[in-house]
Design a protein around this motif. Structure first.
Motif, PDB file in Angstrom:
ATOM      1  N   ASN A 113     -50.835  15.509 -60.761  1.00 29.76           N
ATOM      2  CA  ASN A 113     -49.732  14.546 -60.758  1.00 29.76           C
ATOM      3  C   ASN A 113     -48.403  15.176 -60.358  1.00 29.76           C
ATOM      4  O   ASN A 113     -47.420  14.463 -60.142  1.00 29.76           O
ATOM      5  N   ILE A 114     -48.350  16.479 -60.285  1.00 31.03           N
ATOM      6  CA  ILE A 114     -47.174  17.165 -59.737  1.00 31.03           C
ATOM      7  C   ILE A 114     -47.358  17.410 -58.247  1.00 31.03           C
ATOM      8  O   ILE A 114     -46.453  17.174 -57.436  1.00 31.03           O
ATOM      9  N   VAL A 115     -48.556  17.856 -57.868  1.00 30.80           N
ATOM     10  CA  VAL A 115     -48.813  18.249 -56.486  1.00 30.80           C
ATOM     11  C   VAL A 115     -48.754  17.050 -55.534  1.00 30.80           C
ATOM     12  O   VAL A 115     -48.152  17.141 -54.456  1.00 30.80           O
ATOM     13  N   ILE A 116     -49.340  15.933 -55.915  1.00 33.68           N
ATOM     14  CA  ILE A 116     -49.438  14.791 -54.992  1.00 33.68           C
ATOM     15  C   ILE A 116     -48.058  14.228 -54.634  1.00 33.68           C
ATOM     16  O   ILE A 116     -47.721  14.132 -53.443  1.00 33.68           O
ATOM     17  N   PRO A 117     -47.216  13.834 -55.597  1.00 33.21           N
ATOM     18  CA  PRO A 117     -45.885  13.330 -55.198  1.00 33.21           C
ATOM     19  C   PRO A 117     -45.020  14.401 -54.552  1.00 33.21           C
ATOM     20  O   PRO A 117     -44.226  14.097 -53.655  1.00 33.21           O
ATOM     21  N   ALA A 118     -45.171  15.655 -55.010  1.00 29.33           N
ATOM     22  CA  ALA A 118     -44.396  16.737 -54.382  1.00 29.33           C
ATOM     23  C   ALA A 118     -44.822  16.926 -52.931  1.00 29.33           C
ATOM     24  O   ALA A 118     -43.981  17.139 -52.040  1.00 29.33           O
ATOM     25  N   GLY A 119     -46.127  16.823 -52.684  1.00 26.66           N
ATOM     26  CA  GLY A 119     -46.618  16.931 -51.303  1.00 26.66           C
ATOM     27  C   GLY A 119     -46.097  15.803 -50.437  1.00 26.66           C
ATOM     28  O   GLY A 119     -45.739  16.011 -49.270  1.00 26.66           O
ATOM     29  N   ALA A 120     -46.042  14.597 -50.996  1.00 24.36           N
ATOM     30  CA  ALA A 120     -45.507  13.458 -50.244  1.00 24.36           C
ATOM     31  C   ALA A 120     -44.040  13.677 -49.899  1.00 24.36           C
ATOM     32  O   ALA A 120     -43.589  13.371 -48.783  1.00 24.36           O
ATOM     33  N   ALA A 121     -43.270  14.219 -50.855  1.00 24.68           N
ATOM     34  CA  ALA A 121     -41.853  14.513 -50.603  1.00 24.68           C
ATOM     35  C   ALA A 121     -41.703  15.567 -49.519  1.00 24.68           C
ATOM     36  O   ALA A 121     -40.810  15.479 -48.657  1.00 24.68           O
ATOM     37  N   LEU A 122     -42.584  16.563 -49.536  1.00 27.19           N
ATOM     38  CA  LEU A 122     -42.541  17.610 -48.513  1.00 27.19           C
ATOM     39  C   LEU A 122     -42.852  17.038 -47.135  1.00 27.19           C
ATOM     40  O   LEU A 122     -42.220  17.417 -46.134  1.00 27.19           O
ATOM     41  N   ILE A 123     -43.810  16.128 -47.080  1.00 25.90           N
ATOM     42  CA  ILE A 123     -44.150  15.500 -45.800  1.00 25.90           C
ATOM     43  C   ILE A 123     -42.954  14.729 -45.246  1.00 25.90           C
ATOM     44  O   ILE A 123     -42.718  14.720 -44.030  1.00 25.90           O
ATOM     45  N   LEU A 124     -42.181  14.091 -46.119  1.00 24.04           N
ATOM     46  CA  LEU A 124     -40.987  13.383 -45.664  1.00 24.04           C
ATOM     47  C   LEU A 124     -39.999  14.312 -44.964  1.00 24.04           C
ATOM     48  O   LEU A 124     -39.269  13.895 -44.061  1.00 24.04           O
TER      49      LEU A 124
END
Length: 410
Positions: free
Chosen positions: A347-358
């Motif tokens: 639950n930390i990695v998934i939203p953080a990864g999405a933010a990084l993709i942005l």
């Protein structure tokens, strides 16, 4: 069709439109539902092409506003039929005929997408939308006739949908700012109809069936992205542009699309719906998930235009047309279906990864970095399996559902 319903057909060979058992074993999408989805392939494809053309011509705001509106009509018509069918899937000739009427409305809507994008002409799109909704109103009226105990709910749906269609037609003479002020109010009115109706008395629905239907529509939308991958290879084989660069885009598109499929189907979606609030969250948030998946193929085509020198967008702006849909898709699925079944690390990695993709467009090789981030997410999901909650809130037999409703009424 059950033996009971088949035996109780009227002289017109119509079966009573009784609610389906929400715990019916082996419930899956019917061939009619799959046929119904085919017309949405046409509408989604045209909407994606029009968005691509608007973006590549640097008409970003107008393109996004038009896409958001037309995709709402596509998504809302599909979702309303899907939830109705999971409750009242009576497969007789009248049910099929009214479904085909709704399909005709989708095709009319699809024909109106290009005028809406090009000239802001809503006429044909609204006409198609009204045809779709009229077919659904007839279904709700039929359900109200067969189910006196559910009549308040079904008639609330019928009246609410009818009133909204009258209001949509009334907006056609409006132009410019007046129209864009009224349209959001109409959208709010549309999405409030199910909430109001279900508060009368909730309808039964099949959690596995409904989430399977959402999954199938997601596959349709992701398929549009695979078409972009194929177009990249075709452009490269023509020999007019950099073959290596185009093939790289094709490969990275396939990797990214496969990763999004993996992420979408990782959590047990049927466990994510239950109460009215959870069901509304699941159903309504899918607008952003579906719209992002549809816009992704447009972003891929924009990137191909940049490589071929046909885009008016800068490299950074073009990269955002790809990364924003990917990030929105991931965040939407994480919120409605994943966060309840993932451990703290996931639950930390998934939203953080999405933010990084942005943020990928501001660094070199955004396509490649996005693919790498997605692969890292998949590794995390493989290493950290879902946390099962047991029986879903929606997995209750019809007898239990009826007891709950009697308790609410008392």
């Amino acid at each position: 069709m059950t033996t009971e319903s088949a035996g109780s057909r009227t002289r017109l060979r119509l079966a009573p439109m009784r609610p389906r058992d929400p715990s019916e074993p082996g419930r899956s999408a019917s061939t009619l539902e799959l046929f119904f989805d085919l017309v949405f392939v046409v509408a989604v494809s045209i909407a994606s092409v029009q968005l691509h053309e608007a973006l590549t011509e640097a008409h970003v705001v107008d393109g996004l506003v038009s896409y958001a509106l037309i995709f709402f009509a596509i998504w809302w018509a599909w979702m309303n039929f899907t939830w109705f069918a999971t409750s009242f899937g009576t497969d007789d000739w009248l049910y099929r005929l009214l479904t085909i009427v709704q399909m005709a409305g989708v095709l009319i809507l699809a024909a109106g997408i290009q005028p809406l994008f090009a000239d802001g002409d809503f006429t044909l799109a609204v006409a198609g939308y009204v045809v779709m909704r009229v077919g659904l109103v007839a279904q709700w009226i039929r359900a109200s006739i067969s189910n006196p105990d559910l009549r308040r709910t079904t008639l609330t749906y019928a009246v609410g949908v009818t009133v909204m269609q009258i209001l949509w037609i009334a907006t056609l003479p409006l132009e410019g700012t007046a129209r864009y002020v009224v349209v959001p109010l109409l959208v709010a009115g549309e999405i409030s109809v199910p909430v109001i109706a279900e508060r009368q008395r909730a309808l039964p629905w099949h959690p596995h069936h409904i989430t399977e239907r959402y999954g199938l529509f997601t596959l349709i939308l992701l398929g549009e992205s695979l078409l972009g991958s194929s177009n990249a290879i075709i452009e490269g084989l023509r020999g007019e542009h950099d073959l290596v660069q185009l093939v790289s885009v094709a490969v990275l598109t396939l990797v990214s699309t496969a990763a999004l499929w993996w992420i979408y189907f990782w959590p047990p979606h049927h466990e994510s719906i239950g109460s009215l609030g959870r069901s509304v969250r699941y159903g309504y948030t899918h607008y952003f998930v579906f719209a992002a998946a549809g816009a992704l193929s447009a972003g891929i085509e924009v990137e191909l235009d940049v490589i071929n020198g046909d885009s008016k967008l800068s490299d950074v702006a073009a990269a955002f047309t790809f990364t924003v849909p990917v990030a929105v898709f991931i965040l939407g699925i994480w919120w409605i279906a994943m966060c309840d079944f993932a451990d703290r690390f996931t639950n930390i990695v998934i939203p953080a990864g999405a933010a990084l993709i942005l943020l990928d467009p501001i660094v070199p090789l955004p396509f490649a970095i996005t693919s790498v981030v997605l692969v890292v997410m998949l590794v995390v999901l493989v290493v950290h399996p879902t946390v099962q909650r047991g029986q879903g809130e929606g997995d209750r037999p019809l007898v239990q559902y009826e007891r709950e409703q009697r308790g609410l009424n008392e």
